[in-house]
Design an enzyme around this catalytic site. Structure first.
Site, mmCIF file in Angstrom:
data_model
loop_
_atom_site.group_PDB
_atom_site.id
_atom_site.type_symbol
_atom_site.label_atom_id
_atom_site.label_comp_id
_atom_site.label_asym_id
_atom_site.label_seq_id
_atom_site.Cartn_x
_atom_site.Cartn_y
_atom_site.Cartn_z
ATOM 1 N N HIS A 387 0.756 -1.269 -0.145
ATOM 2 C CA HIS A 387 0.196 -0.329 0.271
ATOM 3 C C HIS A 387 0.762 1.465 0.090
ATOM 4 O O HIS A 387 2.172 1.044 0.940
ATOM 5 C CB HIS A 387 -0.632 -0.039 1.270
ATOM 6 C CG HIS A 387 -1.803 1.005 1.289
ATOM 7 N ND1 HIS A 387 -2.086 2.043 2.421
ATOM 8 C CD2 HIS A 387 -2.635 1.373 0.373
ATOM 9 C CE1 HIS A 387 -3.461 2.607 1.928
ATOM 10 N NE2 HIS A 387 -3.613 2.733 0.627
ATOM 11 N N GLU A 389 -0.413 4.942 0.101
ATOM 12 C CA GLU A 389 -0.506 6.600 0.293
ATOM 13 C C GLU A 389 -0.196 7.266 0.199
ATOM 14 O O GLU A 389 1.123 7.676 1.384
ATOM 15 C CB GLU A 389 -1.472 6.386 1.599
ATOM 16 C CG GLU A 389 -2.675 7.213 1.965
ATOM 17 C CD GLU A 389 -3.340 8.008 0.396
ATOM 18 O OE1 GLU A 389 -4.436 6.748 0.646
ATOM 19 O OE2 GLU A 389 -3.795 8.460 0.273
ATOM 20 N N GLU A 468 -8.107 6.685 -6.022
ATOM 21 C CA GLU A 468 -8.115 8.431 -6.110
ATOM 22 C C GLU A 468 -7.396 8.850 -7.476
ATOM 23 O O GLU A 468 -7.369 9.631 -7.334
ATOM 24 C CB GLU A 468 -7.429 9.149 -4.943
ATOM 25 C CG GLU A 468 -9.064 9.269 -3.430
ATOM 26 C CD GLU A 468 -7.917 7.744 -2.873
ATOM 27 O OE1 GLU A 468 -7.166 7.463 -2.608
ATOM 28 O OE2 GLU A 468 -9.540 7.601 -2.468
ATOM 29 N N GLU A 492 -16.048 1.823 0.105
ATOM 30 C CA GLU A 492 -15.820 2.155 1.477
ATOM 31 C C GLU A 492 -16.479 3.418 1.599
ATOM 32 O O GLU A 492 -16.631 3.591 3.113
ATOM 33 C CB GLU A 492 -14.353 3.489 1.384
ATOM 34 C CG GLU A 492 -14.562 4.593 0.095
ATOM 35 C CD GLU A 492 -12.913 5.063 -0.206
ATOM 36 O OE1 GLU A 492 -11.830 4.887 1.108
ATOM 37 O OE2 GLU A 492 -13.171 6.057 -1.303
HETATM 38 C C1 NOJ Z 1 -9.130 6.255 0.536
HETATM 39 C C2 NOJ Z 1 -9.456 4.886 -0.772
HETATM 40 O O1 NOJ Z 1 -10.134 4.705 -1.140
HETATM 41 C C3 NOJ Z 1 -8.878 3.573 0.960
HETATM 42 O O2 NOJ Z 1 -9.451 2.548 0.072
HETATM 43 C C4 NOJ Z 1 -8.131 3.337 1.609
HETATM 44 O O3 NOJ Z 1 -8.270 3.032 3.140
HETATM 45 C C5 NOJ Z 1 -8.297 5.132 2.019
HETATM 46 N N1 NOJ Z 1 -8.208 6.177 0.741
HETATM 47 C C6 NOJ Z 1 -6.998 5.107 2.840
HETATM 48 O O4 NOJ Z 1 -5.733 4.804 2.044
HETATM 49 CA CA CA Z 2 -12.000 6.666 -2.788
#
Ligand code: NOJ
Ligand code: CA
Length: 700
Positions: A387, A389, A468, A492
């Site tokens: 992951h 982010e 995103e 989500e």
């Molecule tokens: C938004 C993502 O769509 C989601 O899946 C993720 O858990 C969070 N951001 C944190 O990265």
């Molecule tokens: Ca998202």
């Protein structure tokens, strides 16, 4: 318009027959030229014209004009405009009927059957000022792109492309806003076409006579993403997301734009049963794709969304070594390929959305031992899914990207989920002077960032699932390690931190977002009764529900309806163990298909898909699957099973809404039953409101 059209067609025929190809009608200032391109089945005809000395196109379907005269061209900051006083000539024509194979996909073999026309527009006052338009007509629609010859540099200030929907008073549009704060994570609006303001693409329009049209783009590379902006009733023009410096697109030398696409059909499912966007993209740049693996995964993920765990460190930290190892054990036992772990790396403490520059892509929290996790991955055969982010910090990510990739590769990771949580105009990118610039999700530089990310990942044999991200434009053909993406309002939103997706969301997405490509929606929530400590976003209001507005059967249907080569079983392991029978469907359903058919549907109402599994790994390639889901209305669907293989008998394993299923009060009521069927049978299935059905047809 009708009158005009017939004279237009007449002149077109005359002019095409009297002017030889490639010769400008220089001595006949009032005589304009029309060059036409028909689809292989002749149902769709695209015309280019220079009437009134303007570069324009027009489109007809089944003999009826649907897109009226629509402008082509550009304006630039300094270079000569490509705006008016242009003449048309023909450059070349071509026919293609070939097939190619996808390494993974909703369909293995893709037929590319189209006619091509390249036209040239020349400035009457300056013969050097020219542009070409390459157009391709398929049976399902058309695509065209600009090809602009070399100049030292061009700063595009407007792309003039228009989409002039005729009879707009008879049309309904399904759309989300373009260039908005939430990027593409919006609920869909259903409005008269005439009331659309600025819309994202794929942009879907339904006429009262049943004609459906979708506008989108293909091969978005080194260019800005296109929204469409209303100019007049029914008339829209391209609206490109600007760069941080205000220019729309900067180009040096010759350039081509993305394809502007118009898909068109007699019914909604025609839009879905089209591979035009993939055909308009370049073939794969990756020769050996054997390391790119579709599959199913679970994750330390939903727990954070429902407030059970945290991403950041502390007593509720989700990403611990022990939990990851336990999830890997569960995954191994139930046949999942990977475990996604979010929040293992430093940077999540405090306001992680605002602190994008604090993210480390290599340093783990003390309670997460990447080495031990790797060893456990080796002993269980379950991959760690990485992951990254970024919270929109492009330059922070780019500075660490290769280190992050190298580390993951060493730890046996095959796939990384990336994330860009930041408001859509706020992706943070430092310029050469180190000044922070704020970019749109679909501005030229950010578009290039996403492609740079997947290309670099390929060097480490890593596949990318972008959240995103910029919208999909079929680039998975060229970069098959771009294995999925979010780019819409996913599951989500059903976890309680925002208003959940209404039941119509998926039957709209099937005909809008999903036209662009795979989506990591993260289906499969089995427990709807969770309590959140903190809930609601700013627009949350009276907070009516903090859970999916769905029956349980519908959660299963999503695995067939929403295409993605990687599918998550999004809920907590214990919630699957509590419902082993429906869980069996998630274990059985494949994510890679030999063929896919959208059988029935109506935008915002319902949709029915059949897919045949592809022979790979432990899948025989013999079984079919069916998935259907409905909006807030209960309905009965009749599905002729004529898609099943001839002469074969199947055990239909049906997971349907029970008679008492009610998404408000009794979402779990579900019937699992078995029937023997052949292709001569028709299945009649009742879908509860916000319900669905999932069927596995196991060949006997
Ligand atoms: C938004 C993502 O769509 C989601 O899946 C993720 O858990 C969070 N951001 C944190 O990265
Ligand atoms: Ca998202």
């Amino acid at each position: 318009m009708r009158l005009f059209f017939s004279s237009f067609t007449l002149i077109a025929l005359l002019v095409v027959s009297i002017i030889p190809c490639g010769v400008l009608a220089e001595n006949a200032p009032n005589q304009h030229k029309v060059l036409s391109l028909a689809s292989p089945n002749n149902e769709i005809v695209l015309h280019f014209t220079d009437e009134d000395d303007l570069a324009r196109y027009q489109l007809s379907f089944n003999g009826k004009e649907v897109i009226g005269l629509s402008k082509l061209g550009f304006t630039f900051a300094k270079a000569l405009p490509m705006y008016r006083d242009f003449r048309l000539s023909e450059v070349s024509r071509n026919r293609v009927d070939s097939s190619w194979e996808q390494p993974w996909g909703e369909q293995r073999i893709i037929r590319d059957h189209h006619n091509e026309l390249v036209v040239k527009y020349t400035d009457i006052n300056n013969a050097q000022n020219i542009f070409y338009v390459r157009a391709r007509a398929f049976d399902e629609g058309i695509g065209f792109r600009y090809e602009v010859p070399a100049d030292s540099s061009r700063d595009i200030t407007r792309e003039l492309t228009e989409f002039n929907f005729l009879n707009s008073h008879q049309a309904t549009a399904y759309w989300i806003p373009g260039q908005g704060r939430e990027r593409y994570e919006y609920l869909y609006r259903t409005t008269p076409l005439q009331e659309v303001d600025k819309a994202h693409t794929p942009f879907t329009v339904e006429y009262t006579d049943g004609t459906h049209i979708a506008v989108h783009e293909a091969a978005l590379v080194d260019y800005a993403g296109m929204s469409i902006q209303r100019q007049a009733l029914g008339m829209f023009s391209a609206n490109l997301a600007p760069r941080a410096d205000g220019v729309l697109v900067k180009k040096t030398g010759s350039f081509v734009t993305p394809w502007r696409t118009i898909t068109i059909g007699d019914e909604a499912v025609d839009l879905v049963n089209s591979f035009m966007a993939l055909n308009l993209n370049e073939p794969s740049k990756i020769e050996d794709t054997s390391w790119i693996n579709p599959g199913k995964y679970i994750g330390i993920w939903w727990g954070m969304h429902i407030d059970k765990f945290t991403w950041g460190s502390g007593p509720k930290h989700g990403a611990t070594t022990e939990r990851t190892m336990a999830y890997m054990d569960f995954a191994a036992e139930h046949g999942f390929d990977g475990v996604l772990v979010e929040g293992w790396n430093v940077g999540w403490d405090g306001n992680w959305i605002a602190n994008s520059e604090l993210f480390s892509f290599t340093e783990s929290y003390p309670d997460f031992d990447l080495k031990r996790v790797h060893e456990h991955s080796l002993s269980t055969g379950v991959k760690l899914i990485g992951h990254h982010e970024t919270s929109g910090g492009i330059s922070n990510y780019e500075a660490q990207m290769e280190d992050g990739f190298a580390l993951y590769q060493k730890m046996g990771v095959e796939q990384i989920k990336t994330g860009y949580v930041a408001f859509g105009q706020n992706l943070k990118n430092r310029d050469e002077q180190g000044v922070m610039r704020y970019e749109f999700t679909d501005s030229q530089d950010v578009v290039n960032h996403f492609i740079h990310n997947v290309k670099t990942a390929a060097q480490y044999q890593l596949s990318i699932n972008t959240h995103e991200s910029v919208k999909d434009t079929g680039l998975r053909r060229t970069h098959p390690n771009w294995i999925s993406r979010e780019s819409a309002r996913g599951q989500e939103y059903n976890s309680g931190w925002a208003p959940p997706n209404p039941p119509e969301h998926l039957p709209i997405m099937a005909f809008t977002r999903m036209l662009s490509g795979p989506m990591d929606f993260t289906p499969g929530i089995f427990d709807f009764d969770y309590e959140r400590e903190h809930g609601g976003g700013p627009e949350w209001g009276d907070k009516p529900y903090t859970r999916p507005l769905s029956t349980l059967a519908r959660q299963l249907a999503q695995y067939v309806v929403i295409y993605s080569p990687i599918q998550m079983a999004a809920d907590l392991p214990e919630n699957y163990l509590a419902k082993p029978e429906p869980f069996q469907f998630i274990k059985d359903v494949p994510t890679d298909w030999e063929t896919s058919i959208a059988l029935q549907g109506s935008v915002a109402d319902y949709v029915v898909f059949a897919r045949k599994e592809k022979a790979h790994r432990h899948y025989s390639g013999n079984d079919w699957y069916l998935g259907a889901l409905t909006n807030e209305d209960e309905r009965v669907i009749n599905v002729p099973l004529n898609f099943l293989d001839k002469g074969q008998r199947y055990e239909a394993q049906i997971y349907r809404d029970g008679d008492k299923a009610d998404w408000r009060t009794n979402p779990y009521d579900m019937v699992i039953e078995k029937k023997t069927v052949t292709q001569d049978d028709t299945m009649t299935i009742r879908l509860a409101a916000a319900g669905g059905v999932a069927v596995r047809f196991k060949q006997l």
